[in-house]
Structures are given as structure tokens and as C-alpha cells.
Design a protein around this motif. Structure first.
Motif, PDB file in Angstrom:
ATOM      1  N   ILE A   1      38.461  38.826  39.387  1.00 45.18           N
ATOM      2  CA  ILE A   1      37.079  37.967  39.038  1.00 45.18           C
ATOM      3  C   ILE A   1      37.040  36.290  40.748  1.00 45.18           C
ATOM      4  CG2 ILE A   1      35.159  37.200  38.463  1.00 45.18           C
ATOM      5  CD1 ILE A   1      35.836  38.074  35.613  1.00 45.18           C
ATOM      6  N   LYS A   2      37.678  36.190  40.166  1.00 42.42           N
ATOM      7  CA  LYS A   2      37.503  34.738  40.641  1.00 42.42           C
ATOM      8  C   LYS A   2      37.873  34.941  42.405  1.00 42.42           C
ATOM      9  CE  LYS A   2      39.569  29.733  40.590  1.00 42.42           C
ATOM     10  NZ  LYS A   2      40.662  28.628  40.121  1.00 42.42           N
ATOM     11  N   MET A   3      38.689  36.080  42.884  1.00 43.75           N
ATOM     12  CA  MET A   3      39.018  36.255  44.141  1.00 43.75           C
ATOM     13  C   MET A   3      38.450  37.161  44.784  1.00 43.75           C
ATOM     14  SD  MET A   3      43.987  36.823  44.102  1.00 43.75           S
ATOM     15  CE  MET A   3      43.213  38.165  42.447  1.00 43.75           C
ATOM     16  N   LEU A   4      37.324  38.016  44.172  1.00 45.44           N
ATOM     17  CA  LEU A   4      36.675  38.718  44.503  1.00 45.44           C
ATOM     18  C   LEU A   4      35.272  37.867  44.359  1.00 45.44           C
ATOM     19  CD1 LEU A   4      36.819  42.049  42.165  1.00 45.44           C
ATOM     20  CD2 LEU A   4      37.506  41.595  44.941  1.00 45.44           C
ATOM     21  N   THR A   5      34.846  36.856  43.826  1.00 46.76           N
ATOM     22  CA  THR A   5      34.275  36.178  44.641  1.00 46.76           C
ATOM     23  C   THR A   5      34.353  35.331  45.886  1.00 46.76           C
ATOM     24  OG1 THR A   5      34.064  35.294  42.365  1.00 46.76           O
ATOM     25  CG2 THR A   5      32.925  34.092  43.714  1.00 46.76           C
ATOM     26  N   PHE A   6      35.534  34.635  46.404  1.00 54.45           N
ATOM     27  CA  PHE A   6      35.766  34.318  47.373  1.00 54.45           C
ATOM     28  C   PHE A   6      35.991  35.769  48.363  1.00 54.45           C
ATOM     29  CE2 PHE A   6      38.522  31.041  44.759  1.00 54.45           C
ATOM     30  CZ  PHE A   6      37.886  30.056  44.676  1.00 54.45           C
ATOM     31  N   ARG A   7      36.017  36.306  47.933  1.00 57.73           N
ATOM     32  CA  ARG A   7      36.096  37.459  49.114  1.00 57.73           C
ATOM     33  C   ARG A   7      34.164  38.104  50.067  1.00 57.73           C
ATOM     34  NH1 ARG A   7      37.623  44.248  49.102  1.00 57.73           N
ATOM     35  NH2 ARG A   7      35.798  44.696  49.203  1.00 57.73           N
ATOM     36  N   ASN A   8      33.275  37.741  48.237  1.00 55.07           N
ATOM     37  CA  ASN A   8      32.409  38.385  48.833  1.00 55.07           C
ATOM     38  C   ASN A   8      31.149  37.808  48.794  1.00 55.07           C
ATOM     39  OD1 ASN A   8      32.982  40.711  48.283  1.00 55.07           O
ATOM     40  ND2 ASN A   8      33.432  41.181  46.161  1.00 55.07           N
ATOM     41  N   PHE A   9      30.925  36.177  48.289  1.00 54.59           N
ATOM     42  CA  PHE A   9      30.328  35.608  48.470  1.00 54.59           C
ATOM     43  C   PHE A   9      29.913  35.244  49.636  1.00 54.59           C
ATOM     44  CE2 PHE A   9      28.526  30.709  48.379  1.00 54.59           C
ATOM     45  CZ  PHE A   9      27.990  30.733  48.196  1.00 54.59           C
ATOM     46  N   MET A  10      28.093  34.851  49.534  1.00 54.28           N
ATOM     47  CA  MET A  10      27.580  35.438  51.041  1.00 54.28           C
ATOM     48  C   MET A  10      27.699  36.174  52.131  1.00 54.28           C
ATOM     49  SD  MET A  10      24.760  33.276  50.335  1.00 54.28           S
ATOM     50  CE  MET A  10      23.458  33.135  49.501  1.00 54.28           C
ATOM     51  N   ASP A  11      28.588  37.238  51.933  1.00 51.73           N
ATOM     52  CA  ASP A  11      29.016  38.216  52.564  1.00 51.73           C
ATOM     53  C   ASP A  11      27.596  38.868  53.407  1.00 51.73           C
ATOM     54  OD1 ASP A  11      27.644  40.051  51.343  1.00 51.73           O
ATOM     55  OD2 ASP A  11      29.562  40.938  50.111  1.00 51.73           O
ATOM     56  N   GLU A  12      27.221  39.461  54.459  1.00 58.00           N
ATOM     57  CA  GLU A  12      26.308  39.704  54.918  1.00 58.00           C
ATOM     58  C   GLU A  12      25.703  40.385  54.064  1.00 58.00           C
ATOM     59  OE1 GLU A  12      25.238  42.106  59.503  1.00 58.00           O
ATOM     60  OE2 GLU A  12      27.068  42.283  58.735  1.00 58.00           O
ATOM     61  N   SER A  13      25.553  41.195  53.182  1.00 53.21           N
ATOM     62  CA  SER A  13      25.043  42.258  52.530  1.00 53.21           C
ATOM     63  C   SER A  13      24.396  41.100  51.023  1.00 53.21           C
ATOM     64  CB  SER A  13      26.025  42.730  51.199  1.00 53.21           C
ATOM     65  OG  SER A  13      26.644  43.795  52.293  1.00 53.21           O
ATOM     66  N   GLN A  14      24.769  40.204  50.456  1.00 45.78           N
ATOM     67  CA  GLN A  14      24.171  39.450  50.091  1.00 45.78           C
ATOM     68  C   GLN A  14      23.597  37.967  50.723  1.00 45.78           C
ATOM     69  OE1 GLN A  14      27.159  37.452  47.023  1.00 45.78           O
ATOM     70  NE2 GLN A  14      28.143  38.832  46.573  1.00 45.78           N
ATOM     71  N   ALA A  15      23.660  37.625  52.301  1.00 41.43           N
ATOM     72  CA  ALA A  15      22.907  37.053  52.567  1.00 41.43           C
ATOM     73  C   ALA A  15      21.464  37.481  53.030  1.00 41.43           C
ATOM     74  CB  ALA A  15      23.676  36.323  54.321  1.00 41.43           C
ATOM     75  N   SER A  16      21.879  39.015  53.394  1.00 42.81           N
ATOM     76  CA  SER A  16      20.581  40.034  53.617  1.00 42.81           C
ATOM     77  C   SER A  16      19.886  40.031  52.407  1.00 42.81           C
ATOM     78  CB  SER A  16      20.892  41.099  53.834  1.00 42.81           C
ATOM     79  OG  SER A  16      19.580  41.901  54.076  1.00 42.81           O
ATOM     80  N   GLU A  17      20.284  39.944  51.399  1.00 44.48           N
ATOM     81  CA  GLU A  17      19.526  40.374  50.037  1.00 44.48           C
ATOM     82  C   GLU A  17      18.747  39.206  49.488  1.00 44.48           C
ATOM     83  OE1 GLU A  17      20.560  41.868  45.488  1.00 44.48           O
ATOM     84  OE2 GLU A  17      21.808  41.564  46.760  1.00 44.48           O
TER      85      GLU A  17
END
Length: 314
Positions: A213-229
Motif C-alpha cells: 500500500i505504501k509503495m502504491l501510494t508513492f506511485r499513484n499520489f497526485m498522478d494525472e488522473s487524481q489531479a484532474s479528479e
């Protein structure tokens, strides 16, 4: 005087040098860690081609009825986050956990994160899996996407369940997207979590799952999708204000008492959404926003009873 100025210049230069070295160290440690973690992230679920990209899905259980789980905003790994709830539901139902684009092991996307696009993608995914009838169960902001979804696909959705789910008329704060992206890219987000690891919300799982979970948090945090969301929060909430749950659709909301204390209008706003629904109810559990981490047994048991009661009355 010259001696004092010289000492001051040396001191300032030393401070600047230390700061530059510190910033560079934080940045490169994060960069190296991200590269190393790519090979350590374990695969799970299955990939479904949706709109030309890969969406990750986990299917567990072989019950006659299907429950589709969709996550709250920013969940690093919906599959791992919903793990306690899947464990309680899968003995009785076929449970499908969807990881939207930008979440978990799914691809990122540059497609604007409007509710409509989100709903279209989830529906396409279910169609590709040949899932035609199901209960939609969502956490947090999925209450907004779910409301849009059930109005478009009323004939497919058999019930809607909200886990401390968002409502159209709640107050929405704008996230400082650019600042958060800089925080992550600079490495300071990793540093902050190192200093205060309890900031990372996760269920009670084994250490290996926590590490994932921790590694996926660093990978996905505020990626393009989450930023647009995040950029589309207000528009998506505003657009949802025109919608109501279909009269014949069973709806149940599981709310957290901590959220009710923080937002006194929380329960009334959910009750208002049920005014025109034939079979609907609101249940409050003790706990925080992530009820599926702490109240999975109670949620699963109550939902099972809720459906049985509806079936017996028909």
C-alpha cells in the motif's frame, strides 16, 4: 568590519550549501526509491481493456449475486484497501473491486475526470467482464459517481450502498493540486510519511500488504488522473445536485459517527436523498470515515439482512 562581513558571507554560503544538499538528497532518495519500488510492487487481480487502457479488477467469491466496489478519492490501492470488506462479503457474493484509472495497478489517463467519464469507464469494464446485474457499493466520493451511475444504468443496478459516501450538497474544498504534485515530485511527501507514518490511512493488514500500500501510494499520489479528479470536484458535485436515486432502487447508507460529529448535517443530507426511495435506510456505526477498515463485519451482516428483508416483502 571586513572581518564581520566575511564571516557573515561564509555563514550564509554554508547555510545555502547545506539547504541545497538537503533538497538534492531528498529529491534523489525519492527518485531512486521510486525506481527500486517498481520491481517490488506485486501484481494482483486481472487487467481489462477499457477505452484503450488497462483497468485493474479483482474478482473474489462465487455467489449468485454480485457486488461491485468502487473507492474513495485518492485510495492508493482499492483492492488492498477493501480487503477486510471483501473477506466478509465474498463467502456470500461475487465481489468485484474496480480500480479506476490512476488507482492501484490501473493505467493513468489524461482524460478529464468528469463523473460522466468515470461512469462510462466503470460501465465499459463491467460490460467487458459480462457482468449485467449487480449491487454498486462505494466509499466517500463514489457516492457522487454512484448517483450518476444508477441514474444511467437503473436496469442493471440492483441496489446502491454508500460507505460514508459523499452527497451532492456537502461543502467541497479545493485541493492545492500543483503544490501537492510538487510535494510528491520533490520527495518531501515521502519524507513526511517517513516522519509521520500514521498519516497513511490503511486497514489492519499484514506488514507485507502495508508495504505494498505504501509503495502504491508513492506511485499513484497526485498522478494525472487524481489531479484532474481534484480539479473537477466542484463541477462533479454541482452536476450531481440535479439527480435523485430511482424510486425502486434499494439504497442503504452506512455513516460514521465521527463524520456526523464533524458535520451535523451529514445524516440529514443522506436522509434527504432517500425521501423518494421505496426501500432505503441510514445506519450509523461508531468509527471514522474509513468504516470498511473497522466495521466490515457489521456492514456485510447488515447489508445481507437488508436485502433479505426487501426480498421477503416483495
Amino acid at each position: 568590519m571586513k572581518k564581520i562581513l566575511k564571516i557573515m558571507l561564509i555563514s550564509i554560503s554554508t547555510i545555502i550549501t547545506v539547504m541545497v544538499v538537503f533538497l538534492a538528497t531528498v529529491y534523489f532518495v525519492n527518485l531512486i526509491s521510486n525506481e527500486r519500488e517498481k520491481g517490488k510492487i506485486e501484481d494482483y487481480g486481472q487487467k481489462v481493456m477499457v477505452d484503450g487502457k488497462q483497468m485493474n479488477v479483482l474478482i473474489q467469491g462465487d455467489g449468485k449475486e454480485t457486488i461491485v466496489l468502487i473507492p474513495g478519492y485518492g485510495t492508493a490501492s482499492p483492492v488492498l484497501d477493501f480487503k477486510p470488506l471483501v473477506k466478509e462479503l465474498s463467502p456470500y457474493y461475487r465481489v468485484v473491486v474496480i480500480e479506476p484509472f490512476g488507482y492501484g495497478l490501473s493505467d493513468d489517463t489524461d482524460k478529464v475526470r468528469t463523473s460522466q467519464n468515470y461512469v462510462d469507464e466503470i460501465h465499459e469494464c463491467l460490460q467487458k467482464l459480462n457482468i449485467k446485474k449487480y449491487t454498486l457499493m462505494g466509499h466517500s466520493i463514489s457516492g457522487i459517481y454512484g448517483l450518476e451511475y444508477v441514474n444511467q444504468y437503473e436496469k442493471e443496478v440492483q441496489a446502491f450502498v454508500g460507505i460514508d459516501s459523499s452527497v451532492p450538497r456537502q461543502e467541497t474544498d479545493e485541493l492545492p493540486v500543483s503544490s501537492l504534485q510538487l510535494l510528491n515530485q520533490s520527495g518531501f511527501y515521502r519524507l513526511l510519511l517517513k516522519v509521520k507514518p500514521d498519516q497513511l490511512v490503511m486497514p489492519k493488514v499484514d506488514d507485507q500488504t502495508k508495504a505494498q500500500i505504501k509503495m502504491l501510494t508513492f506511485r499513484n499520489f497526485m498522478d494525472e488522473s487524481q489531479a484532474s479528479e481534484a480539479d473537477n470536484f466542484r463541477n462533479n458535485f454541482k452536476n450531481a445536485q440535479r439527480l435523485h436515486f430511482p424510486k425502486k432502487l434499494p439504497v442503504v447508507f452506512y455513516l460514521a459517527d465521527q463524520t456526523e460529529k464533524e458535520t451535523p448535517s451529514w445524516k440529514p443530507m443522506h436522509e434527504d436523498l432517500l425521501k423518494n426511495v421505496d426501500d432505503g435506510k441510514v445506519v450509523t456505526f461508531k468509527g471514522g470515515h474509513y468504516l470498511h477498515h473497522t466495521r466490515s463485519k457489521e456492514i456485510a451482516a447488515d447489508f445481507k439482512g437488508f436485502l433479505s428483508e426487501i426480498e421477503s416483502n416483495r
